[in-house]
Design a protein around this motif. Structure first.
Motif, short mmCIF file in Angstrom:
data_model
loop_
_atom_site.label_atom_id
_atom_site.label_comp_id
_atom_site.label_asym_id
_atom_site.label_seq_id
_atom_site.Cartn_x
_atom_site.Cartn_y
_atom_site.Cartn_z
N VAL A 27 -1.68 -3.42 6.38
CA VAL A 27 -1.33 -2.49 5.32
C VAL A 27 -0.01 -2.93 4.74
CG1 VAL A 27 -0.01 -0.83 6.68
CG2 VAL A 27 -1.38 -0.03 4.73
N SER A 28 0.39 -2.38 3.62
CA SER A 28 1.56 -2.87 2.91
C SER A 28 2.85 -2.60 3.66
CB SER A 28 1.64 -2.20 1.54
OG SER A 28 2.26 -0.93 1.65
N PHE A 50 2.86 4.50 -2.65
CA PHE A 50 1.89 4.01 -1.67
C PHE A 50 0.50 3.97 -2.30
CE2 PHE A 50 -1.03 4.22 1.86
CZ PHE A 50 -0.42 3.52 2.88
N HIS A 51 0.16 5.00 -3.06
CA HIS A 51 -1.15 5.06 -3.71
C HIS A 51 -1.30 3.98 -4.77
CE1 HIS A 51 -3.87 6.52 -6.95
NE2 HIS A 51 -4.61 6.92 -5.94
N GLN A 114 -5.31 0.23 2.94
CA GLN A 114 -4.32 1.04 2.24
C GLN A 114 -4.96 2.33 1.72
OE1 GLN A 114 -1.17 -0.44 1.74
NE2 GLN A 114 -0.17 1.08 0.44
N ALA A 115 -6.17 2.20 1.14
CA ALA A 115 -6.88 3.38 0.66
C ALA A 115 -7.25 4.31 1.80
CB ALA A 115 -8.14 2.95 -0.10
N ASN A 116 -7.70 3.75 2.92
CA ASN A 116 -8.07 4.59 4.07
C ASN A 116 -6.87 5.34 4.63
OD1 ASN A 116 -10.85 4.10 4.15
ND2 ASN A 116 -10.61 2.23 5.37
N VAL A 117 -5.72 4.68 4.70
CA VAL A 117 -4.51 5.37 5.16
C VAL A 117 -4.18 6.52 4.23
CG1 VAL A 117 -2.02 5.15 5.51
CG2 VAL A 117 -3.55 3.36 6.34
N ARG A 150 -11.71 1.88 -2.92
CA ARG A 150 -12.27 1.47 -1.63
C ARG A 150 -13.72 0.99 -1.83
NH1 ARG A 150 -12.84 5.83 3.13
NH2 ARG A 150 -14.42 6.62 1.68
N ALA A 151 -14.48 1.73 -2.62
CA ALA A 151 -15.86 1.32 -2.91
C ALA A 151 -15.90 0.06 -3.78
CB ALA A 151 -16.60 2.45 -3.60
#
Length: 613
Positions: A27-28, A50-51, A114-117, A150-151
């Protein structure tokens, strides 16, 4: 510029801070600077930053000149469209499992994490006095964007590698027991992405060109379009039983990853495409057209101006794509200026169009060069030869009386540059002196599409000009729609109707008029649709993937290996005008899919490689 939109520039700066970290599912560095999750997600600015990092994987279709990755646009150079100067890596050798130059694996799995977090950790931040806050409504909007990406990143991985591990949950990167993942099957990946995009299509907003702060944000139309193209992949031979070697690929537990052929998948593809078309046709999208004073379409201006702004044809674009600066020789507008044009003294055009693509453009009567009585390959034009006025007297006749898309895509020998009227020549003894340089249009044709007609290194002309980096546009989906209709029911009248919508805007006679005999002939219509894709979408990046999904990369007319031709740039002018082999390219059957990085295979007990690597 305000048009760079939605703080993607901020996201790009953040991305630069962590691109050196290539760990799978990392992750970043948002958390690396002593910021724990609580700190990140309890402050509105940190939460939004973050987003925004999730946005950084949007493909940059403006970047196709130098030092490319799989998130840029190397694909035209990896097909029979472009011959690039200094392009030794572009299909000169076969791909192998260590070939990761154009891979998407590392970055997209990082951004998926990153999206999952974000989806697991981000919460609304209540308003307290005058302090900044994140409302429930804003959070919901950010969450659906994260789900879309994410998709979408799973879709882009699938497009390149085929079936991949689905990562729709948060994994602890410090837990070695959780860091080995098997590939999901084609059908599982397609279902996951389809379902996620269906959810996003119901939650995202409609496109709105008046809100400049949201032009780079995915919309309901974006989700429906990506979902439709996903289903076209799923129905096509590469992913639908046509790749014999892939049918033998199994996980260690015996699970088959590629399915046997199922013609019903074309019905599913048509359903998804129909849902997008129904949405598009209710005022959300339309082909971009510039009209003449008499009310007819101006195809030349339409085809040029379409790429110069966000407009209703654009379905998805990276709004901060950089097409370069002529004074600093950066990007397309800088590197692709031919010698002899102001500030083009060190190059003669970096991106060359292949003779194969030149030959596939139609004539102005809408017929191919093999069919049209207008086509000639000897001598030079005289007054009256080209009533359209698109070429000057003295033009080699191969290039006269061609369709408008040819002139918007191909810059040929001794054509005048659009600003200073310099005559550009690639033959030895012309302005290029090709015997002395390697940065030249090696085929004798320059890629002209998307180049600005205003940029010039002399005031009052600008040295750079903004335009969006378009990923998907409506004309592409008109042709995909026609393809799906033809595979399900070749007698459907909408097949040629939608092909002809694209041809009409391009200033080309309708197929229904000049080739009425192909109506209902599935093979003939299929070939006509593919031919239309070839020229309408030339150099935009989809041919690489389309030729592979059709499993035609070893077939005449679509071959991605073998000899590539151009004009004879090393001859004097008299000898220039003859087809000359530029190089031999390599295509092996393994190259229908990209190899999963060797390091990932070596570090896993579950991950299996694509066939023939």
């Amino acid at each position: 510029m305000n048009r760079t939109i939605i703080a993607i520039a901020i996201a790009a700066m953040l991305a630069a801070s962590f691109t050196s970290c290539k760990k799978f599912l990392d992750v970043s560095d948002e958390l690396a600077e002593e910021l724990d999750y609580e700190k990140v997600f309890s402050e509105p600015d940190n939460l939004r930053r973050f987003h925004r990092v999730v946005y950084t994987g949007i493909p940059n279709t403006a970047e196709f000149m130098r030092e490319l990755t799989g998130t840029d646009l190397p694909w035209p150079q990896l097909t029979d469209e472009i011959e690039r100067a200094q392009g030794a890596d572009f299909n000169m050798v076969a791909f192998n499992s260590s070939h990761t130059a154009y891979g998407r694996w590392d970055l997209y799995y990082k951004l998926i994490r990153q999206a999952n977090v974000f989806l697991e950790r981000a919460k609304a931040i209540p308003k307290q006095g005058d302090a900044d806050y994140v409302s429930d409504e804003e959070l919901a909007s950010l969450q659906v964007e994260a789900r879309f990406f994410r998709a979408y990143y799973h879709y882009l991985l699938f497009e390149q590698y085929g079936p991949v591990p689905i990562m729709d949950y948060l994994v602890d990167p410090n837990s070695s027991s959780q860091l080995d993942f098997a590939r999901n099957s084609v059908d599982e990946v397609v279902k996951f992405v389809y379902d996620e995009l269906t959810f996003c299509a119901g939650a995202l907003k409609d496109p709105n060109l008046t809100d400049v702060n949201r032009l780079g944000v995915p919309t309901r139309g974006t989700a429906l379009a990506v979902r439709a193209r996903l289903m076209m992949y799923a129905a096509s031979p590469l992913f639908n039983g046509g790749y014999a070697e892939a049918l033998q690929v199994r996980n260690p537990d015996g699970k088959q990853l590629f399915p046997a052929k199922d013609n019903a998948k074309w019905n599913a593809a048509l359903k998804a495409m129909q849902e997008f078309m129904d949405y598009a046709n209710t005022g959300h999208y339309e082909l971009f057209k510039v009209m003449k004073p008499d009310g007819s379409i101006n195809p030349d201006e339409s085809l040029y101006q379409m790429f110069m702004s966000m407009n209703k044809e654009v379905i998805f674009a990276r709004t901060n794509g950089n097409f370069g600066n002529i004074s600093s020789r950066a990007g397309l507008d800088g590197w692709n200026v031919p010698r002899g044009v102001r500030n083009g003294n060190t190059t003669t055009g970096y991106m060359a169009i292949t003779q194969e693509l030149v030959d596939d453009f139609l004539m102005r009567d809408g017929l191919t060069i093999e069919e049209s009585p207008l086509y000639k390959e000897t001598g030079f034009s005289v007054a009256g030869d080209d009533p359209t006025g698109r070429t000057d007297v003295g033009t080699y006749r191969m290039w006269t009386n061609r369709e408008p898309r040819f002139y918007r895509t191909v810059f040929y020998n001794k054509r005048k540059w659009h600003v200073g009227n310099e005559v550009v020549a690639w033959h030895r003894g012309g302005n290029s002196d090709n015997s002395s340089g390697i940065d030249n249009a090696r085929t004798g044709y320059l890629m002209y599409k998307r180049m600005s007609r205003r940029v010039y290194n002399l005031s009052p002309n600008p040295t750079s000009e903004y335009r969006p980096a378009i990923i998907h546009r409506l004309a592409e989906f008109y042709l995909l729609y026609a393809e799906a209709l033809n595979e399900v029911n070749p007698n459907d009248p909408r097949i040629l109707e939608y092909v002809d919508k694209v041809r009409e805007r391009a200033g080309v006679p309708a197929l229904r008029t000049i080739k009425a005999g192909i109506v209902g002939d599935q093979d003939a219509q299929r070939e006509a649709i593919r031919r239309e894709m070839r020229v309408e979408l030339a150099t935009e990046g989809q041919r690489y993937f389309d030729v592979r999904r059709w499993m035609l990369a070893e077939t005449d007319g679509y071959k991605q290996g073998g000899a590539i031709y151009g004009m004879n740039v090393f001859a004097n002018e008299a000898g220039f005008y003859q087809r000359t082999k530029v190089e031999d390219r390599v295509f092996t059957k393994a190259m229908y899919l990209y190899p999963i990085p060797l390091t990932q295979i070596q570090n896993s007990k579950l991950l299996v490689q694509n066939p023939l690597y």
